[in-house]
Design a protein around this motif. Structure first.
Motif, short mmCIF file in Angstrom:
data_model
loop_
_atom_site.label_atom_id
_atom_site.label_comp_id
_atom_site.label_asym_id
_atom_site.label_seq_id
_atom_site.Cartn_x
_atom_site.Cartn_y
_atom_site.Cartn_z
N ARG A 54 -6.55 2.48 -11.58
CA ARG A 54 -5.42 1.57 -11.71
C ARG A 54 -4.74 1.34 -10.35
O ARG A 54 -4.27 0.23 -10.07
CB ARG A 54 -4.42 2.13 -12.73
CG ARG A 54 -4.96 2.03 -14.16
CD ARG A 54 -4.26 2.96 -15.14
NE ARG A 54 -2.85 2.67 -15.34
CZ ARG A 54 -2.37 1.74 -16.15
NH1 ARG A 54 -3.21 0.98 -16.84
NH2 ARG A 54 -1.08 1.55 -16.29
N ALA A 55 -4.74 2.38 -9.52
CA ALA A 55 -4.17 2.22 -8.18
C ALA A 55 -4.97 1.21 -7.37
O ALA A 55 -4.41 0.41 -6.62
CB ALA A 55 -4.14 3.57 -7.46
N PHE A 112 -4.81 -2.72 -9.46
CA PHE A 112 -3.57 -3.50 -9.58
C PHE A 112 -2.91 -3.74 -8.22
O PHE A 112 -2.90 -2.86 -7.36
CB PHE A 112 -2.55 -2.77 -10.46
CG PHE A 112 -2.93 -2.65 -11.91
CD1 PHE A 112 -3.45 -3.72 -12.61
CD2 PHE A 112 -2.75 -1.45 -12.59
CE1 PHE A 112 -3.78 -3.61 -13.96
CE2 PHE A 112 -3.07 -1.32 -13.94
CZ PHE A 112 -3.60 -2.40 -14.62
N GLN A 152 -6.57 6.62 -10.32
CA GLN A 152 -7.21 6.04 -9.13
C GLN A 152 -7.71 4.62 -9.41
O GLN A 152 -7.53 3.71 -8.59
CB GLN A 152 -8.37 6.95 -8.70
CG GLN A 152 -9.04 6.56 -7.40
CD GLN A 152 -8.14 6.82 -6.19
OE1 GLN A 152 -7.27 7.70 -6.24
NE2 GLN A 152 -8.33 6.05 -5.14
#
Lengths: 97, 512
Positions: free
Chosen positions: B373-374, B377, B371
């Motif tokens: 990293r979602a 990025f 979550q």
């Protein structure tokens, strides 16, 4: 020409530690298939007996003198932690529930 | 000439002669930024007070006759992926929006030791992935020559601030063309040094076997001076080249006798913009008039450069960017709502009796990673992490990654052969001049294909430079790329100087 399935891409997203929405998965499957098909251009190159080249400059082990020196102080290392206590990074429980 | 238009070399002689102070020069650049950066958007952060204080200190030292560094009092911009102790360093990513590095990169330390004045941090494609700076999550940068167009990328802010005369020197980084292509689009000089020439310590890594920090400026002389200041062996970077660093600034004005130029046949094929080709061929004629000989050469594996690059670079990126996990630094998702979502998913799966689904559910820690990293990025970074994870994954490693490493050697072997008979390879930096913002964002592969002339220098580790060599009928800059064997930056800089002495393309500036 290679084409990735949605299931494959979903599996890769777990390996990559990314959570993708349904829309993102659809788009990613399409775009990755397109790019992977393109890079398969390399199949036409004969690479028999070619040594792989991992680095532009051939690297050998680089040894440092075994001398103690000051490393980053703990507080500085923890200074950007999203969640911490005095000594450690804090993360959600790893074991059990 | 206004102070903000002057080259670093000119400023240094004026500063040394006591004709101006560093505070005056710094203020002139800051004023220029204030006036035009609303439109250009080159900077993510401008360090006004710190810069003026540093300038005042250099002025004091100079007055007191204390020893000064090689760039004493000259303003410099830095791409926002070099760790700068105590200053937010973002990589133009939401992931690092609030990241304050606890130490400085070697290049920042070298700039400080040279008494350069760091004015601010420039915008870029997120994690240096892109060729238009449109992948920045934190700001929009436009081309000073036409603000409907992109500045190129990933060092788009670095190139734009030079073109807009906001600063005479600017640090960029180049993994597949990220210094040279924006230099070409913005009509400035950009040099990607030999791999290992400049320490990467404290550079936020994208693809470690390809990344290289390099100087951007408006003249060959300034580029030489700047490269000299940031080069050198660094024990903190085990890949840095342990070789003596030439004094580039002392030799840059020495013409190269009997220069042998190679023109790559494959570079002048389909897809090359006619006006770009025309300008490049004119530039070659300038060299011929200076006594250079020109031969047609072939780099048969060059056409595999993009495919090789877009396997190797994402593979390395997927590994490098694994460090952004929401635990150590960078963005972390909201834990309470993340746990709540997981609980709801679990209940739904239980109600449906979905045993397999329950088994496959993320643990709280894995979900925290995914979550965070979602959310942190952007789309291009995710795409490259996904591609790299795929090409490194079990069953695909040999077919993609290992294959690409082998072709990489063939690409390098081509260069080794050709450099036995020519001194420099000359050609276009990019197939087209700057393009319209938004025109390529929906097709990642089309954007990747724009890198065809630049990626091979990174794969082979050799130095390459882009210098302005003309403009299109629409008045857009065109870049000339020159490549040389490893550690021969001196040859590129001297060749660039020879050209700039005969032509005035590098003196042209956009109407602001």
């Amino acid at each position: 020409m290679s084409s990735l399935t949605r299931e494959e891409v979903e599996k890769v997203s777990l390996l990559a530690r990314l959570r993708l929405s349904d829309d993102e998965l659809t788009k990613m499957t399409e775009q990755m298939s397109q790019i992977v098909s393109y890079v398969e251009l390399l199949n036409e190159v004969n690479t028999e007996d070619v040594e792989p080249m991992a680095h532009a400059v051939e690297q050998f082990n680089v040894f440092a003198e075994d001398e103690p020196h000051q490393s980053l102080p703990r507080d500085a290392a923890l200074s950007n932690a999203p969640k911490r206590d005095d000594e450690c990074f804090r993360v959600p429980a790893v074991l059990g529930d | 000439m206004a102070l903000y238009e002057a080259s670093a070399t000119q400023l240094l002689s004026q500063l040394e002669a006591g004709e101006v102070t560093s505070v005056e020069v710094t203020q002139a650049c800051l004023d220029q930024i204030r006036q035009h950066d609303g439109e250009v958007g080159a900077f993510l952060q401008v360090m006004d007070e710190k810069a003026l204080a540093a300038a005042a200190e250099v002025d004091r030292k100079r007055k007191a006759g204390e020893p000064l560094g090689a760039l004493a009092g000259v303003p410099v911009a830095v791409k926002d992926l070099l760790c700068t102790e105590g200053e937010v360093t973002t990589c133009a990513s939401k992931m690092l929006k609030n990241f304050v590095p606890p130490y400085s990169s070697t290049v920042i330390k070298k700039l400080e030791a040279a008494d350069a004045i760091i004015l601010g941090k420039t915008n870029m494609d997120e994690f240096a992935m892109g060729g238009s700076t449109e992948n920045s999550a934190l700001g929009t940068t436009r081309n000073p020559w036409n603000t409907k167009l992109v500045p190129g990328g990933s060092s788009g802010g670095a190139a734009a601030c030079l073109a807009a005369r906001m600063v005479p020197l600017s640090i960029g980084t180049d993994t597949g063309g990220s210094i040279r292509q924006p230099a070409s689009f913005c009509g400035v000089v950009g040099l990607k040094p030999t791999y290992g020439r400049v320490s990467r310590f404290g550079l936020i890594a994208f693809a470690s076997s390809l990344d290289q920090i390099g100087p951007m400026a408006r003249t060959a002389e300034d580029t030489a001076l700047f490269l000299e200041a940031i080069s050198g062996y660094d024990p903190s970077d085990s890949t840095s080249a342990n070789v003596a660093c030439p004094l580039f600034s002392k030799t840059v004005d020495k013409p190269l006798e009997g220069l042998r130029i190679g023109l790559v046949k494959e570079h002048f094929g389909d897809g090359l913009h006619k006006e770009v080709e025309g300008a490049v061929r004119e530039a070659v004629k300038v060299y011929e008039s200076l006594g250079a000989t020109v031969t047609d050469i072939s780099l048969p594996h060059n056409k595999y450069g993009i495919a090789t690059y877009y396997i190797i670079a994402p593979s390395e990126a997927s590994s490098n960017l694994a460090r952004f996990d929401g635990a150590h630094y960078g963005h972390r998702c909201d834990e309470a709502s993340m746990l709540e979502d997981l609980q709801k998913e679990k209940e739904a799966l239980e109600a449906a009796g979905d045993e397999l689904g329950l088994k496959k559910m993320d643990t709280p820690l894995i979900r925290m990673y995914r979550q965070s990293r979602a959310e942190g990025f952007g789309p291009e970074v995710k795409r490259r992490i996904m591609l790299g994870t795929y090409t490194l994954s079990a069953g695909y490693y040999d077919a993609y990654y290992l294959k690409a490493l082998k072709v990489r050697r063939l690409i390098r072997d081509d260069y080794d052969k050709v450099f036995k008979s020519v001194d420099v390879i000359v050609g276009p930096t990019a197939p087209n001049p700057a393009f319209a913002a938004g025109s390529k964002t929906s097709n990642p592969l089309a954007m990747y294909l724009e890198d065809l002339y630049t990626v091979t220098a990174n794969l082979a580790g050799i130095p390459a430079i882009s210098i302005p060599c003309g403009t299109t009928a629409d008045g857009l800059p065109i870049g000339l790329q020159m490549q040389a064997p490893a550690l021969e930056e001196d040859r590129l800089l001297r060749a660039a100087y020879m050209y700039q002495k005969e032509t005035d393309w590098h003196t042209k500036s956009p109407a602001m």
